[in-house]
Every structure is written in structure tokens, then in C-alpha cells.
Design a protein around this motif. Structure first.
Motif, PDB file in Angstrom:
ATOM      1  N   ALA A 304       0.901  -1.254   0.183  1.00  0.00           N
ATOM      2  CA  ALA A 304      -0.120  -0.105   0.050  1.00  0.00           C
ATOM      3  C   ALA A 304       0.758   1.224   0.027  1.00  0.00           C
ATOM      4  O   ALA A 304       0.686   2.209  -0.803  1.00  0.00           O
ATOM      5  CB  ALA A 304      -0.786   0.022   1.283  1.00  0.00           C
ATOM      6  N   TYR A 307       2.404   1.994  -3.384  1.00  0.00           N
ATOM      7  CA  TYR A 307       1.308   2.315  -4.460  1.00  0.00           C
ATOM      8  C   TYR A 307       0.903   3.848  -4.110  1.00  0.00           C
ATOM      9  O   TYR A 307       0.914   4.657  -4.917  1.00  0.00           O
ATOM     10  CB  TYR A 307       0.126   1.509  -4.306  1.00  0.00           C
ATOM     11  CG  TYR A 307       0.575   0.157  -4.947  1.00  0.00           C
ATOM     12  CD1 TYR A 307       1.560  -0.092  -5.864  1.00  0.00           C
ATOM     13  CD2 TYR A 307      -0.204  -0.785  -4.783  1.00  0.00           C
ATOM     14  CE1 TYR A 307       1.839  -1.064  -6.513  1.00  0.00           C
ATOM     15  CE2 TYR A 307      -0.213  -2.098  -5.363  1.00  0.00           C
ATOM     16  CZ  TYR A 307       0.900  -2.341  -6.064  1.00  0.00           C
ATOM     17  OH  TYR A 307       1.216  -3.609  -6.425  1.00  0.00           O
ATOM     18  N   GLY A 311       1.535   6.928  -6.816  1.00  0.00           N
ATOM     19  CA  GLY A 311       0.052   7.543  -7.125  1.00  0.00           C
ATOM     20  C   GLY A 311       0.206   8.943  -6.860  1.00  0.00           C
ATOM     21  O   GLY A 311       0.304   9.893  -7.614  1.00  0.00           O
ATOM     22  N   LEU A 314       2.823  10.505  -9.114  1.00  0.00           N
ATOM     23  CA  LEU A 314       2.277  10.841 -10.563  1.00  0.00           C
ATOM     24  C   LEU A 314       1.419  11.974 -10.367  1.00  0.00           C
ATOM     25  O   LEU A 314       1.261  12.755 -11.529  1.00  0.00           O
ATOM     26  CB  LEU A 314       1.458   9.555 -10.946  1.00  0.00           C
ATOM     27  CG  LEU A 314       2.619   8.365 -11.293  1.00  0.00           C
ATOM     28  CD1 LEU A 314       1.599   7.269 -11.756  1.00  0.00           C
ATOM     29  CD2 LEU A 314       3.544   8.597 -12.481  1.00  0.00           C
ATOM     30  N   LEU A 315       0.552  12.080  -9.310  1.00  0.00           N
ATOM     31  CA  LEU A 315      -0.381  13.129  -9.439  1.00  0.00           C
ATOM     32  C   LEU A 315       0.159  14.595  -9.430  1.00  0.00           C
ATOM     33  O   LEU A 315      -0.315  15.504 -10.043  1.00  0.00           O
ATOM     34  CB  LEU A 315      -1.376  12.824  -8.141  1.00  0.00           C
ATOM     35  CG  LEU A 315      -2.514  11.883  -8.351  1.00  0.00           C
ATOM     36  CD1 LEU A 315      -3.309  11.777  -7.160  1.00  0.00           C
ATOM     37  CD2 LEU A 315      -3.584  12.491  -9.504  1.00  0.00           C
TER      38      LEU A 315
ATOM     39  N   LEU B  13      -1.248  10.600 -16.756  1.00  0.00           N
ATOM     40  CA  LEU B  13      -0.479  10.656 -15.641  1.00  0.00           C
ATOM     41  C   LEU B  13      -1.566  11.032 -14.355  1.00  0.00           C
ATOM     42  O   LEU B  13      -1.352  10.203 -13.526  1.00  0.00           O
ATOM     43  CB  LEU B  13       0.086  12.081 -15.719  1.00  0.00           C
ATOM     44  CG  LEU B  13       1.606  12.200 -15.867  1.00  0.00           C
ATOM     45  CD1 LEU B  13       2.312  13.512 -16.148  1.00  0.00           C
ATOM     46  CD2 LEU B  13       2.452  11.251 -14.993  1.00  0.00           C
ATOM     47  N   ILE B  14      -2.765  11.641 -14.630  1.00  0.00           N
ATOM     48  CA  ILE B  14      -3.612  12.148 -13.551  1.00  0.00           C
ATOM     49  C   ILE B  14      -4.384  10.439 -13.005  1.00  0.00           C
ATOM     50  O   ILE B  14      -4.706  10.171 -11.994  1.00  0.00           O
ATOM     51  CB  ILE B  14      -4.734  12.989 -13.670  1.00  0.00           C
ATOM     52  CG1 ILE B  14      -3.737  14.467 -13.756  1.00  0.00           C
ATOM     53  CG2 ILE B  14      -5.595  13.126 -12.948  1.00  0.00           C
ATOM     54  CD1 ILE B  14      -4.445  15.647 -14.016  1.00  0.00           C
ATOM     55  N   ALA B  16      -3.402   7.386 -13.933  1.00  0.00           N
ATOM     56  CA  ALA B  16      -2.517   6.571 -13.249  1.00  0.00           C
ATOM     57  C   ALA B  16      -2.255   6.742 -11.910  1.00  0.00           C
ATOM     58  O   ALA B  16      -2.280   5.908 -11.042  1.00  0.00           O
ATOM     59  CB  ALA B  16      -1.202   6.536 -14.063  1.00  0.00           C
ATOM     60  N   GLY B  17      -2.031   8.118 -11.604  1.00  0.00           N
ATOM     61  CA  GLY B  17      -1.775   8.534 -10.184  1.00  0.00           C
ATOM     62  C   GLY B  17      -2.806   8.296  -9.370  1.00  0.00           C
ATOM     63  O   GLY B  17      -2.821   7.558  -8.211  1.00  0.00           O
ATOM     64  N   ALA B  18      -4.158   8.395  -9.805  1.00  0.00           N
ATOM     65  CA  ALA B  18      -5.354   8.061  -8.973  1.00  0.00           C
ATOM     66  C   ALA B  18      -5.499   6.834  -8.931  1.00  0.00           C
ATOM     67  O   ALA B  18      -5.829   6.288  -7.547  1.00  0.00           O
ATOM     68  CB  ALA B  18      -6.691   8.883  -9.766  1.00  0.00           C
ATOM     69  N   PHE B  20      -2.989   4.227  -8.762  1.00  0.00           N
ATOM     70  CA  PHE B  20      -2.196   4.011  -7.651  1.00  0.00           C
ATOM     71  C   PHE B  20      -2.529   4.096  -6.443  1.00  0.00           C
ATOM     72  O   PHE B  20      -2.316   3.579  -5.504  1.00  0.00           O
ATOM     73  CB  PHE B  20      -0.610   4.458  -8.116  1.00  0.00           C
ATOM     74  CG  PHE B  20       0.156   3.510  -8.908  1.00  0.00           C
ATOM     75  CD1 PHE B  20       0.639   2.403  -8.458  1.00  0.00           C
ATOM     76  CD2 PHE B  20       0.274   3.985 -10.373  1.00  0.00           C
ATOM     77  CE1 PHE B  20       1.358   1.295  -9.237  1.00  0.00           C
ATOM     78  CE2 PHE B  20       1.130   3.038 -11.107  1.00  0.00           C
ATOM     79  CZ  PHE B  20       1.561   1.876 -10.797  1.00  0.00           C
ATOM     80  N   ALA B  21      -2.957   5.445  -6.306  1.00  0.00           N
ATOM     81  CA  ALA B  21      -3.269   6.026  -5.023  1.00  0.00           C
ATOM     82  C   ALA B  21      -4.684   5.175  -4.431  1.00  0.00           C
ATOM     83  O   ALA B  21      -4.781   4.860  -3.058  1.00  0.00           O
ATOM     84  CB  ALA B  21      -3.789   7.501  -4.908  1.00  0.00           C
ATOM     85  N   GLY B  24      -3.394   1.572  -3.331  1.00  0.00           N
ATOM     86  CA  GLY B  24      -2.465   1.776  -2.327  1.00  0.00           C
ATOM     87  C   GLY B  24      -3.427   2.058  -0.879  1.00  0.00           C
ATOM     88  O   GLY B  24      -3.221   1.465   0.147  1.00  0.00           O
ATOM     89  N   SER B  25      -4.605   3.016  -1.256  1.00  0.00           N
ATOM     90  CA  SER B  25      -5.302   3.011   0.136  1.00  0.00           C
ATOM     91  C   SER B  25      -6.359   2.510   0.380  1.00  0.00           C
ATOM     92  O   SER B  25      -7.137   2.396   1.287  1.00  0.00           O
ATOM     93  CB  SER B  25      -5.793   4.736   0.006  1.00  0.00           C
ATOM     94  OG  SER B  25      -6.617   4.763  -1.252  1.00  0.00           O
ATOM     95  N   ILE B  27      -6.890  -1.126   1.114  1.00  0.00           N
ATOM     96  CA  ILE B  27      -6.817  -1.925   2.357  1.00  0.00           C
ATOM     97  C   ILE B  27      -6.856  -0.875   3.491  1.00  0.00           C
ATOM     98  O   ILE B  27      -7.697  -1.103   4.384  1.00  0.00           O
ATOM     99  CB  ILE B  27      -5.684  -2.749   2.244  1.00  0.00           C
ATOM    100  CG1 ILE B  27      -5.965  -3.877   1.086  1.00  0.00           C
ATOM    101  CG2 ILE B  27      -5.507  -3.387   3.674  1.00  0.00           C
ATOM    102  CD1 ILE B  27      -6.885  -4.716   1.278  1.00  0.00           C
TER     103      ILE B  27
END
Lengths: 332, 58
Positions: A304, A307, A311, A314-315, B13-14, B16-18, B20-21, B24-25, B27
Motif C-alpha cells: 500500500a 502504491y 500515485g 504521478l498526481l 498521468l492523472i 495512473a496516479g489516481a 495507484f493512490a 494503495g489506500s 486496504i
């Protein structure tokens, strides 16, 4: 059933005849207190045999009634028992040898006999009674009525053989007598008191008393402290030590022996104190194979954080590009 | 032409970033929400709002 029993037992004592009454039933006896009272009041010198057939009869009542009537309870639970059990009954009925047994003291001295009255003597069965006597007693005269009239036998106390446990036998019979006196209009409390005093004096187990064992010598003397040590534990199911320690030639027995040996050495040198952890993970100077070696366990946590970081980066990158807008001025 | 590239790079980019976030968030968010729900359920049980009686830990 009660009127029949009352008719059969009229409470008379007859020295010339032996009265034998057989109470046979396959039904339940519910008002047993009334029955016991009737039997106690009216049994006289009669001999009451009880025969219970099948599963319905109240065995407690049948046994107690037979005891009150100086005889035994015969229980027939299945058809194939009839012959054997009834043969026993016929034997008892047919062969009384001496009845109306009494024992009188010879010389000065008191005599307390239990069971009271003394049961009759039947062929092939001994009559056992125990008595407690005062110190001036010389002997006991036992008399009864046999087939050829009166029968008398003298027992000399001088020639009696001392034996162990006779006092217990006497006390047990006395307690049984006290318990059966419950039906002679004695209150349960008085019966309990009587049973209790005898049982406590003679160390007997009854429904009011029990034996308690007390160990006088302790297993561990007080001046020796308790020892604590860790025992080798089993592996979780599905684990293989050779994989955990990354050593293919893992020898579990040697590992265990080594652990125990080290534990003993430690115990001898350090005395009975808490042993250092003997578990393979925490023991840095551990046993063979585990020395300075990390344990490889499967990692199950999620990625987590990684990631989230990716993220976020990237953002941020996207937002920076958005604001700085390097392609400004090239609008179509 | 360059504007299209611009939009494409920026949106990927936005997104992919969202993504991943979010992965990751996911769990940790669930774990945090679970604690809140647990506390709420426990308080409801203590106040006798549920018909099922609270059992002791086995």
C-alpha cells in the motif's frame, strides 16, 4: 397391595412356626413410606422375601422391605433369569436351619449386638453378627430354634481370635440398623445424628460422611524454589524447518537434542532461573543452523505504501504540468 | 497536434496516479472504516439496541 401385605403380616411372634411371606410384584410401588411403616409395625417374626419382576418395581423399596423382613430381595429382570433366581428363592425358603436367634451375655457385662435382630441361619449361609461388650463379659450364649427344638451354643471370649476390622463391621451394621429405624417413627434428623456419631467414631463412609485424604509429606519441600524453563515447541502445521532456515540438510532430532542439551547446561550453570529464550528466531547465539541467521518467512502485507507513493508522485507531476503548461500558446 | 499529446500525457498521468493512490489506500481505508463500524456496533450492543444478546469472547 397394602391391604394384602397387612393381611399377610399380623405382627405376631410364634416360637413354634416359621412364617415366610413372599411379596412378589411386577408393578410400581409408589407410596413406599406407607409400605415401610406397615412392614416395620407388623413384621413380627415373619420373614419377608421380595421378588421384583421386570423393570417397573421400585428396587429401593423392594430391597428395603426385604431388609426390614430379615430377608433378601430377588430381582428378575429377564425371562431367562427366572429359573436361576427362583431356585435361589426355593433354597432359602426350604432350608431354614436355626431361627429366632438371640445372643445373651454370660457373666457380668453389657452386650450390644448388630444386626439386631440377628438374621436366621440358612443352610449354606453363615450368620454373621458383631457385638461390643463390657470388660467383665465372659462369653456369649447364642440360642435359637432349630429343626429338633431349641439350640444353644456358648462362645467363650477368652478363646476368641483377635481380628482387625471387626469394629468396622459392627459399626457398619449399627449404622444400617439406625438407618432402618427411620421407619420406626424416628425423625430424619435423629437418624442423621445417630449415623453421624457412629460414622465419625469408627471412620466409615456413609451418606453423611466421607473420607478426606491429607498428604502429610509434601511432594516439593518448601525450601526448594520452583524452576521455570522453556520447552521446545512444535512447528506450525505446514512449516518445514529446512525452508525456514534455508538449510536443506536439516536434522530436527539433532536440533531438539542440542536445544535440550543447551537448556540443561544453562540450567546447571545459572541455577533455577528463567531460561533465555530458546526459540530459533530470538536466539542469536542459537543452536546449530540457526546461528546469526534470519528466518525467511512469507511476507503477506500489501504494498500500500509503495502504491500510495507512486500515485502521489504521478498526481503531483500531472498537476505541475497542468499549472506550468509547457505547450502554452499552441492552442489550435 | 501538440495539444493532443499534451492532453493525453496529462490525463494518463492523472488517471495512473489516481489508480495507484486508490489501490494503495484501499486496504488501509477499509481497515479504518472497519474500526469505526466496530465501535458503532459495540456501542449499539451496549445500549441494548440489538435483539441479539452480546456473547462473551469464546
Amino acid at each position: 397391595m397394602l391391604p394384602a401385605l397387612a393381611m399377610a403380616l399380623d405382627g405376631r411372634w410364634d416360637r413354634t412356626r416359621l412364617r415366610q411371606v413372599i411379596f412378589m410384584t411386577d408393578g410400581a410401588v409408589s407410596n413406599e413410606q406407607e409400605f415401610f411403616q406397615t412392614i416395620t409395625d407388623r413384621v413380627g417374626d415373619a420373614h419377608l422375601f421380595t421378588v421384583g419382576i421386570g423393570s417397573a418395581p421400585n428396587k429401593h423399596f423392594m430391597r428395603g422391605a426385604a431388609r426390614q423382613g430379615r430377608e433378601t430381595f430377588i430381582f428378575i429382570g429377564a425371562p431367562n433369569q427366572v429359573g436361576k433366581r427362583m431356585a435361589q428363592l426355593w433354597d432359602k425358603l426350604a432350608k431354614p436351619v436355626v431361627t429366632h436367634l438371640t445372643a445373651k451375655p454370660l457373666g457380668e457385662g453389657s452386650l450390644e449386638i448388630w444386626p439386631n435382630p440377628i438374621p436366621d441361619l440358612f443352610s449354606g449361609e453363615p450368620v454373621v453378627f458383631a457385638f461390643r461388650y463390657g470388660k467383665d463379659l465372659e462369653g456369649v450364649k447364642v440360642s435359637g430354634i432349630g429343626a429338633d427344638g431349641s439350640w444353644v451354643h456358648g462362645l467363650n471370649i477368652e478363646t476368641a481370635t483377635p481380628g482387625q476390622g471387626i469394629v468396622k463391621l459392627w459399626a457398619r451394621e449399627k449404622i444400617a440398623g439406625i438407618k432402618s429405624s427411620l421407619f420406626q417413627r424416628k425423625t430424619p434428623d435423629r437418624v442423621r445424628d445417630g449415623v453421624l456419631s457412629e460414622a465419625l467414631q469408627f471412620c466409615l463412609v456413609t451418606r453423611h460422611t466421607s473420607l478426606v485424604a491429607v498428604k502429610k509429606k509434601p511432594s516439593r519441600p518448601d525450601n526448594i524454589p520452583l524452576a521455570t524453563k522453556k520447552m521446545p515447541t512444535n512447528w506450525p502445521q505446514g512449516w518445514e524447518p529446512s525452508k525456514v532456515f534455508n538449510t536443506p540438510d536439516w536434522d530436527g532430532n539433532a536440533f531438539q537434542n542440542n536445544l535440550l542439551k543447551r537448556a540443561r547446561q544453562h540450567y546447571k550453570s545459572a541455577g533455577p532461573t528463567l531460561l533465555a529464550s530458546a526459540s530459533p528466531v530470538a536466539d542469536s547465539a542459537g543452536p546449530m543452523g540457526a546461528r546469526n541467521q534470519s528466518v525467511h518467512l512469507p511476507q503477506t502485507a500489501t504494498r500500500a505504501e509503495l502504491y500510495l507513493l507512486i500515485g502521489f508522485v504521478l498526481l503531483c507531476l500531472g498537476l505541475i504540468i497542468w499549472w506550468t503548461d509547457p505547450w502554452r500558446g499552441e492552442k489550435p | 497536434m501538440k495539444h493532443r499529446v499534451h492532453v493525453f500525457v496529462l490525463s494518463s498521468l492523472i488517471i495512473a496516479g489516481a489508480a495507484f493512490a486508490g489501490v494503495g489506500s484501499w486496504i488501509p481505508m477499509k481497515a479504518a472504516l472497519a474500526q469505526i463500524l466496530l465501535e458503532k456496533a459495540w456501542q449499539e450492543t451496549r445500549q441494548g439496541k440489538t435483539s441479539i444478546p452480546a456473547k462473551p469472547w469464546p
